[in-house]
Scaffold this motif. Structure first.
Motif, PDB file in Angstrom:
ATOM      1  N   ILE A  68      -0.413 -10.399   7.428  1.00  0.00           N
ATOM      2  CA  ILE A  68      -0.534 -11.816   7.769  1.00  0.00           C
ATOM      3  C   ILE A  68      -1.950 -12.340   7.544  1.00  0.00           C
ATOM      4  CG2 ILE A  68       1.379 -12.028   9.428  1.00  0.00           C
ATOM      5  CD1 ILE A  68      -0.682 -11.479  11.631  1.00  0.00           C
ATOM      6  N   HIS A  69      -2.893 -11.432   7.283  1.00  0.00           N
ATOM      7  CA  HIS A  69      -4.291 -11.830   7.155  1.00  0.00           C
ATOM      8  C   HIS A  69      -4.576 -12.097   5.676  1.00  0.00           C
ATOM      9  CE1 HIS A  69      -8.402 -12.215   8.271  1.00  0.00           C
ATOM     10  NE2 HIS A  69      -8.791 -11.183   7.548  1.00  0.00           N
ATOM     11  N   ASP A  70      -5.032 -13.289   5.372  1.00  0.00           N
ATOM     12  CA  ASP A  70      -5.244 -13.625   3.966  1.00  0.00           C
ATOM     13  C   ASP A  70      -6.459 -14.528   3.839  1.00  0.00           C
ATOM     14  OD1 ASP A  70      -4.924 -13.865   1.305  1.00  0.00           O
ATOM     15  OD2 ASP A  70      -3.292 -15.338   1.429  1.00  0.00           O
ATOM     16  N   PRO A  71      -7.667 -13.994   3.970  1.00  0.00           N
ATOM     17  CA  PRO A  71      -8.859 -14.848   4.035  1.00  0.00           C
ATOM     18  C   PRO A  71      -9.449 -15.184   2.660  1.00  0.00           C
ATOM     19  CG  PRO A  71      -9.465 -12.575   4.421  1.00  0.00           C
ATOM     20  CD  PRO A  71      -8.002 -12.577   4.092  1.00  0.00           C
ATOM     21  N   LEU A  72      -8.856 -14.664   1.601  1.00  0.00           N
ATOM     22  CA  LEU A  72      -9.495 -14.717   0.283  1.00  0.00           C
ATOM     23  C   LEU A  72      -9.844 -16.156  -0.122  1.00  0.00           C
ATOM     24  CD1 LEU A  72     -10.152 -12.646  -1.993  1.00  0.00           C
ATOM     25  CD2 LEU A  72      -8.136 -13.533  -3.145  1.00  0.00           C
ATOM     26  N   ILE A  73      -8.856 -17.025  -0.063  1.00  0.00           N
ATOM     27  CA  ILE A  73      -9.060 -18.387  -0.550  1.00  0.00           C
ATOM     28  C   ILE A  73     -10.034 -19.133   0.365  1.00  0.00           C
ATOM     29  CG2 ILE A  73      -7.903 -20.554  -1.133  1.00  0.00           C
ATOM     30  CD1 ILE A  73      -7.255 -18.117  -2.907  1.00  0.00           C
ATOM     31  N   VAL A  74      -9.822 -18.981   1.681  1.00  0.00           N
ATOM     32  CA  VAL A  74     -10.687 -19.680   2.633  1.00  0.00           C
ATOM     33  C   VAL A  74     -12.134 -19.235   2.447  1.00  0.00           C
ATOM     34  CG1 VAL A  74     -11.075 -20.200   5.059  1.00  0.00           C
ATOM     35  CG2 VAL A  74      -8.767 -19.801   4.226  1.00  0.00           C
ATOM     36  N   ASP A  75     -12.336 -17.935   2.153  1.00  0.00           N
ATOM     37  CA  ASP A  75     -13.686 -17.417   1.999  1.00  0.00           C
ATOM     38  C   ASP A  75     -14.327 -17.866   0.685  1.00  0.00           C
ATOM     39  OD1 ASP A  75     -13.543 -16.257   4.370  1.00  0.00           O
ATOM     40  OD2 ASP A  75     -13.283 -14.193   3.669  1.00  0.00           O
ATOM     41  N   HIS A  76     -13.523 -17.924  -0.376  1.00  0.00           N
ATOM     42  CA  HIS A  76     -14.109 -18.166  -1.688  1.00  0.00           C
ATOM     43  C   HIS A  76     -14.071 -19.635  -2.095  1.00  0.00           C
ATOM     44  CE1 HIS A  76     -13.696 -13.788  -1.965  1.00  0.00           C
ATOM     45  NE2 HIS A  76     -14.732 -13.879  -2.769  1.00  0.00           N
ATOM     46  N   LEU A  77     -13.156 -20.394  -1.564  1.00  0.00           N
ATOM     47  CA  LEU A  77     -13.108 -21.821  -1.903  1.00  0.00           C
ATOM     48  C   LEU A  77     -13.207 -22.655  -0.619  1.00  0.00           C
ATOM     49  CD1 LEU A  77     -10.120 -21.755  -4.449  1.00  0.00           C
ATOM     50  CD2 LEU A  77     -12.539 -21.861  -5.013  1.00  0.00           C
ATOM     51  N   HIS A 109     -17.103 -18.085 -11.060  1.00  0.00           N
ATOM     52  CA  HIS A 109     -17.110 -17.545 -12.415  1.00  0.00           C
ATOM     53  C   HIS A 109     -18.402 -16.789 -12.671  1.00  0.00           C
ATOM     54  CE1 HIS A 109     -16.161 -17.232 -16.612  1.00  0.00           C
ATOM     55  NE2 HIS A 109     -17.256 -17.903 -16.978  1.00  0.00           N
ATOM     56  N   LYS A 110     -19.485 -17.376 -12.170  1.00  0.00           N
ATOM     57  CA  LYS A 110     -20.786 -16.725 -12.374  1.00  0.00           C
ATOM     58  C   LYS A 110     -20.857 -15.413 -11.601  1.00  0.00           C
ATOM     59  CE  LYS A 110     -23.827 -20.601 -13.349  1.00  0.00           C
ATOM     60  NZ  LYS A 110     -24.133 -21.719 -12.439  1.00  0.00           N
ATOM     61  N   GLN A 111     -20.327 -15.432 -10.366  1.00  0.00           N
ATOM     62  CA  GLN A 111     -20.383 -14.202  -9.547  1.00  0.00           C
ATOM     63  C   GLN A 111     -19.293 -13.213  -9.933  1.00  0.00           C
ATOM     64  OE1 GLN A 111     -19.876 -15.910  -5.713  1.00  0.00           O
ATOM     65  NE2 GLN A 111     -21.763 -17.098  -5.886  1.00  0.00           N
ATOM     66  N   ARG A 112     -18.502 -13.551 -10.901  1.00  0.00           N
ATOM     67  CA  ARG A 112     -17.390 -12.709 -11.383  1.00  0.00           C
ATOM     68  C   ARG A 112     -16.371 -12.421 -10.270  1.00  0.00           C
ATOM     69  NH1 ARG A 112     -18.605 -11.891 -16.198  1.00  0.00           N
ATOM     70  NH2 ARG A 112     -20.741 -11.723 -16.945  1.00  0.00           N
ATOM     71  N   ASP A 113     -16.183 -13.376  -9.395  1.00  0.00           N
ATOM     72  CA  ASP A 113     -15.181 -13.217  -8.335  1.00  0.00           C
ATOM     73  C   ASP A 113     -13.907 -14.008  -8.621  1.00  0.00           C
ATOM     74  OD1 ASP A 113     -16.297 -11.450  -6.658  1.00  0.00           O
ATOM     75  OD2 ASP A 113     -17.258 -12.932  -5.342  1.00  0.00           O
ATOM     76  N   LEU A 114     -13.905 -14.671  -9.746  1.00  0.00           N
ATOM     77  CA  LEU A 114     -12.818 -15.602 -10.005  1.00  0.00           C
ATOM     78  C   LEU A 114     -11.476 -14.892 -10.159  1.00  0.00           C
ATOM     79  CD1 LEU A 114     -12.098 -18.563 -10.443  1.00  0.00           C
ATOM     80  CD2 LEU A 114     -12.343 -18.178 -12.901  1.00  0.00           C
ATOM     81  N   ARG A 129      -3.415 -18.374 -12.704  1.00  0.00           N
ATOM     82  CA  ARG A 129      -4.450 -17.462 -13.186  1.00  0.00           C
ATOM     83  C   ARG A 129      -5.087 -18.022 -14.469  1.00  0.00           C
ATOM     84  NH1 ARG A 129      -4.173 -11.922 -12.138  1.00  0.00           N
ATOM     85  NH2 ARG A 129      -1.915 -12.070 -12.170  1.00  0.00           N
ATOM     86  N   SER A 130      -4.217 -18.330 -15.420  1.00  0.00           N
ATOM     87  CA  SER A 130      -4.726 -18.823 -16.699  1.00  0.00           C
ATOM     88  C   SER A 130      -5.399 -20.187 -16.511  1.00  0.00           C
ATOM     89  CB  SER A 130      -3.598 -18.921 -17.724  1.00  0.00           C
ATOM     90  OG  SER A 130      -2.633 -19.853 -17.278  1.00  0.00           O
ATOM     91  N   LEU A 131      -4.789 -21.021 -15.667  1.00  0.00           N
ATOM     92  CA  LEU A 131      -5.348 -22.350 -15.434  1.00  0.00           C
ATOM     93  C   LEU A 131      -6.765 -22.270 -14.887  1.00  0.00           C
ATOM     94  CD1 LEU A 131      -5.072 -25.450 -15.175  1.00  0.00           C
ATOM     95  CD2 LEU A 131      -4.026 -25.080 -12.947  1.00  0.00           C
ATOM     96  N   LEU A 132      -6.951 -21.417 -13.879  1.00  0.00           N
ATOM     97  CA  LEU A 132      -8.249 -21.347 -13.240  1.00  0.00           C
ATOM     98  C   LEU A 132      -9.306 -20.746 -14.158  1.00  0.00           C
ATOM     99  CD1 LEU A 132      -7.681 -20.425  -9.498  1.00  0.00           C
ATOM    100  CD2 LEU A 132      -7.992 -22.630 -10.572  1.00  0.00           C
ATOM    101  N   SER A 133      -8.934 -19.677 -14.860  1.00  0.00           N
ATOM    102  CA  SER A 133      -9.973 -19.048 -15.675  1.00  0.00           C
ATOM    103  C   SER A 133     -10.350 -19.957 -16.861  1.00  0.00           C
ATOM    104  CB  SER A 133      -9.551 -17.653 -16.151  1.00  0.00           C
ATOM    105  OG  SER A 133      -8.261 -17.702 -16.667  1.00  0.00           O
ATOM    106  N   LYS A 134      -9.338 -20.618 -17.390  1.00  0.00           N
ATOM    107  CA  LYS A 134      -9.615 -21.539 -18.493  1.00  0.00           C
ATOM    108  C   LYS A 134     -10.539 -22.677 -18.017  1.00  0.00           C
ATOM    109  CE  LYS A 134      -6.771 -24.481 -21.525  1.00  0.00           C
ATOM    110  NZ  LYS A 134      -5.374 -24.975 -21.559  1.00  0.00           N
ATOM    111  N   SER A 135     -10.193 -23.216 -16.850  1.00  0.00           N
ATOM    112  CA  SER A 135     -10.969 -24.339 -16.332  1.00  0.00           C
ATOM    113  C   SER A 135     -12.397 -23.915 -16.013  1.00  0.00           C
ATOM    114  CB  SER A 135     -10.321 -24.910 -15.072  1.00  0.00           C
ATOM    115  OG  SER A 135      -8.957 -25.158 -15.300  1.00  0.00           O
ATOM    116  N   ALA A 136     -12.523 -22.755 -15.387  1.00  0.00           N
ATOM    117  CA  ALA A 136     -13.846 -22.300 -15.003  1.00  0.00           C
ATOM    118  C   ALA A 136     -14.727 -22.130 -16.228  1.00  0.00           C
ATOM    119  CB  ALA A 136     -13.730 -20.979 -14.236  1.00  0.00           C
TER     120      ALA A 136
END
Ligand SMILES: Nc1ncnc2c1ncn2[C@@H]1O[C@H](COP(=O)(O)OP(=O)(O)OP(=O)(O)O)[C@@H](O)[C@H]1O
Ligand SMILES: [Mg+2]
Lengths: 432, 367
Positions: A68-77, A109-114, A129-136
């Motif tokens: 139930i723990h999913d902090p990834l998005i909250v932490d990174h965005l 993208h710079k920190q390679r965490d994308l 996945r493709s959308l975000l990496s392309k946009s970044a």
């Protein structure tokens, strides 16, 4: 020293016998006398408690937490998530939100965490996945060049990079993960998801797999349990009634599977059952079949091999219960006029119920979590829930989903236990 | 009386072996009349249960025939024999209530429901336990379980009831009460009972006839009085009641008297199973038939020394040394004129010839 103290106390209190406090002081006396015993009993099991705590309770707790723990998005965005807080999901968000996301994407993208973030979002909404990496990548290039003046520019730039930014779906995907604690893994494990409007709804038909898989796992386990019971019951009865000398030999044969590695037994089933294997050879040579049948790497093979492997777990509890049923009950029933079948159904069978319950619950629980055998002989159709847990642990690295599947399995087992307790009473369970 | 009355149950030359080597039951013959109470009495392992099991149909006779009411039952399944049976450990079905236990034989016989209820109620009243109908066997005391087991064996009104040491697990007082109860039921219902026990008092007080068993052979089959007063061999004499044994040699033998020399003394005795002079023999004398300081009417009078006196209330148990034999017991009744003897006294003891039976010289292990 200690004992002296106790007996001195006991002496004091013996004088108060007959007063209203007698009962209380007697209780206290007992408690004091037993304190040392209890402390000693506790000390004896401390190592085991620690061991179980570290190797059993903690991993399970950790797994349940992960599911139930999913902090990834909250932490990174964090800023994007905050900006989307007031978004109503009706149309695309404000331009400033675009700007915030663009900024966070570029820094990720710079920190390679994308990749991590994109991967997680992709499980919510495929294509992310493709959308975000392309946009970044695009945004980074733009930043390196002229840079973007205003938030509106950023929005236009992003939509230019990929037209999907003009939809609300990518934004909904991010908003759906706006909390550290989420049910989204459990929803995924039950073929559901949060849709664009943030409500829980079923996955599209073609993406549904887990519900069917859970049902299949249950059905297979039930089938294996029934097979084990049908095969094990007469065997246990024979074991319990034969004279010692011969029942020992038979018992060794029952236990023999425990002395060989699970892997060896499973692979030997492959050897026996494969299309070019012994059983097919025999069936062909006696003319029973004309074409070789596929008996392994499918459901059939899994059920056969697992029944064989789990049989002792059914036989042993049954045996221990049957061993304690005196033959005089059957004799009494017969002498009272019951035919053998009637006596069996009304007298013997009910007395073996605790054994049947224990054996069935043991076999069933073991088989819904079974991994190696279905992995080796299951092929495509013989896969069970545990194989998918392993897949998500090792291959897709979606640990949250693996944990949620495991959590569901655990919940089912506990439910089963609860129902059993309600129906038969767990205290009547006899395992050995 | 026609034949099936006196031969209601009949064992004819029955033999039984479990392992093909040892005969557990050797050439067993027994006729039981209808309504009779016959007890099989014998030491542990003598084959009593085995005989009962053969009659009930749970073991098959290796050889010989068993008849019930004139029909051979060797190949009849147990549930068709209509025999009530009380097991040593009661064998009440633990998962059923007492009422369900009692209705089991009736349900099997497909009796109408109302009939079953009535009979169960009557059976519970008979054993005076109407309040336990809803309980399970585990919630009853040993004596109560025993009574329920008895009721269950009787509730379907079998003509023949077998009981295998049904009172073995009870304490003395309860035992006596139950003995009386069983006896009363037997008389009231007119059933035929084959009873197994290794308690001789129980056998003596309850039975019409007793079959004394040893090593698979019936040693004597007779009424309790007969068995006690006139044991036909040394095993029976020793097994039933208390008994003084003197080993000697036959010196003289007539039709109804003989002289046996024991340690140089000549003892007048009644010949039972001795045939000729010079034969070794065991003399058997009941302790209560021996008189201390007897008058001249006693045929046997010998000097003895008092070794021990034990007060038993109604009698004084006196151990004397006689003919180099120091375990000779005399029971002195504590009557109106108690004897004034004390330890170490020299006394005379005496007994009548008819109370001193010359039996076989019991060879241990093979009577
Ligand atoms: N099922 C069996 N298999 C082999 N031998 C047996 C079996 N049952 C009894 N025996 C043997 O047969 C002999 C007689 O046994 P049985 O049970 O008839 O004795 P019993 O007179 O009832 O003794 P007890 O008073 O102890 O109950 C014993 O020596 C016993 O070891
Ligand atoms: Mg017995």
């Amino acid at each position: 020293m200690k004992y002296e103290a106790i007996s001195a106390g006991a002496l004091d209190e013996s004088q108060t016998i007959g007063t209203p406090s007698t009962n209380n002081s007697l209780k206290m006396q007992l408690r004091r006398a037993e304190r040392w015993n209890r402390t000693r009993a506790f000390l004896l099991v401390v190592p085991l408690l620690l061991f179980v705590g570290v190797t059993f309770i903690m991993p399970i707790m950790d797994m349940l937490h992960r599911s139930i723990h999913d902090p990834l998005i909250v932490d990174h965005l964090p800023k994007t998530v905050a900006a989307l807080e007031s978004w109503d999901r009706q149309q695309i968000p404000e331009d400033t939100t675009y700007a915030v996301l663009a900024q966070e994407l570029v820094s990720l993208h710079k920190q390679r965490d994308l990749a991590k973030v994109a991967g997680r979002l992709n499980t919510e909404f495929s294509g992310m996945r493709s959308l975000l990496s392309k946009s970044a990548r695009g945004l980074a290039r733009l930043n390196a060049g002229a840079g973007l003046e205003s938030a509106a520019d950023t929005r236009e730039a992003m939509i230019r990079i990929d037209a999907r930014w003009s939809d609300i779906q990518p934004w909904a995907a991010i908003k759906n993960l706006n909390s550290r604690y989420t049910l989204s893994y459990y929803l995924a494990a039950l073929d559901m998801h949060y849709d664009v409007s943030g409500d829980i709804s079923a996955q599209p038909e073609r993406r549904q797999i887990y519900k069917a898989l859970l049902i299949k796992t249950f059905a297979m386990s039930a089938l294996i349990t029934v097979l084990c019971l049908l095969l094990g019951y007469p065997l246990a009865h024979l074991l319990a009634t034969l004279p010692e000398s011969r029942s020992n030999l038979l018992m060794i044969m029952v236990l023999l599977p425990f002395w060989t590695s699970l892997l060896v037994r499973t692979t030997s089933w492959i050897v026996l059952l494969q299309t070019e294997g012994v059983i097919n050879d025999v069936l062909i040579s006696i003319g029973l079949i004309s074409e070789r049948i596929r008996m392994v790497h499918n459901l059939f093979g899994t059920v056969i091999a697992m029944t064989h492997i789990l049989l002792p777990f059914m036989v042993l509890p049954l045996y221990s219960v049957m061993k304690n049923i005196s033959p005089s009950y059957m004799r009494a029933a017969r002498s009272l006029g019951a035919k053998p079948a009637y006596a069996f159904i009304h007298i013997y069978l009910p007395q073996t119920l605790p054994g049947i319950g224990a054996g069935a619950i043991l076999t069933f629980i073991l088989s819904i979590g079974f991994y190696i055998t279905p992995a080796l002989v299951g092929g495509r159709s013989g896969q069970m829930i545990s194989n998918f847990i392993a897949y998500h642990m090792q291959t897709s690295l979606n640990w949250g989903l693996a944990a949620a599947l495991g959590g569901i399995l655990l919940g089912m087992v506990l439910l089963l236990y609860f129902v059993y307790n309600r129906l038969i009473g767990i205290n009547s369970l006899k395992v050995g | 009386m026609n034949k099936s009355d006196t031969h209601y149950v009949r064992f004819l030359n029955v033999q039984k072996t479990y392992d093909g080597e040892n005969l557990v039951v050797k050439n067993f013959n027994l006729d039981i009349a209808q309504g009779e109470f016959v007890t099989m009495l014998g030491p542990s392992g003598s084959g009593k249960t085995t005989c009962l099991m053969m009659l009930a149909g749970f073991e098959s006779a290796t050889q010989g025939e068993i008849y019930i009411d004139g029909t051979p039952v060797n190949n009849l399944a147990p549930h068709k024999r209509d025999i009530g049976m009380v097991f040593q450990n009661y064998a009440l079905f633990p998962h059923l209530t007492i009422a369900e236990n009692l209705s089991f034989p009736l349900k099997v016989r497909k009796l109408p429901k109302s009939d079953i209820e009535q009979r169960v109620k009557r059976a519970l009243d008979m054993i005076e336990l109407p309040q336990v109908a809803g309980r399970r066997p585990g919630q009853l005391s040993g004596g109560q379980q025993q009574r329920v087991a008895l009721a269950r064996a009787l509730v379907f009104e079998p003509k023949l009831v077998l009981m295998d040491e049904p009172l073995g697990a009870l304490d003395k007082q309860l035992r006596e009460q139950m003995q009386y109860e069983i006896k009363r039921l037997h008389e009231r219902l007119g059933i035929t009972v084959l009873y197994v026990t290794h308690d001789q008092t129980e056998a003596l007080t309850m039975s019409d006839r007793i079959a004394v068993f040893n090593e698979g052979v019936v040693q004597q089959l007779a009424s309790p009085t007969e068995l006690y007063e006139r044991p036909s061999n040394a095993f029976v004499a020793q097994f039933i009641g208390e008994n003084n044994k003197l080993s000697g040699q036959v010196e003289q033998i007539n039709q109804d008297s003989c002289v046996v020399s024991v340690e140089g003394c000549s003892v007048q005795a009644l010949p039972v199973n001795i045939r000729q002079c010079g034969e070794p023999t065991t003399l058997s004398i009941r302790p209560e038939r021996i008189q201390i300081n007897p008058d001249a009417s006693y045929d046997n009078r010998f000097d003895a020394r008092v070794l021990e006196l034990i007060y038993h209330g109604d009698h004084l148990r006196t151990r004397v040394e006689l003919m180099n034999h120091d375990q000779f017991i005399v029971k002195v009744p504590n009557g109106a004129h108690p004897l004034a003897i004390s330890k170490g006294d020299q006394v005379q003891v005496g007994w009548h010839r008819r109370d001193c039976r010359a039996l076989d010289a019991m060879i241990p292990g093979r009577p």
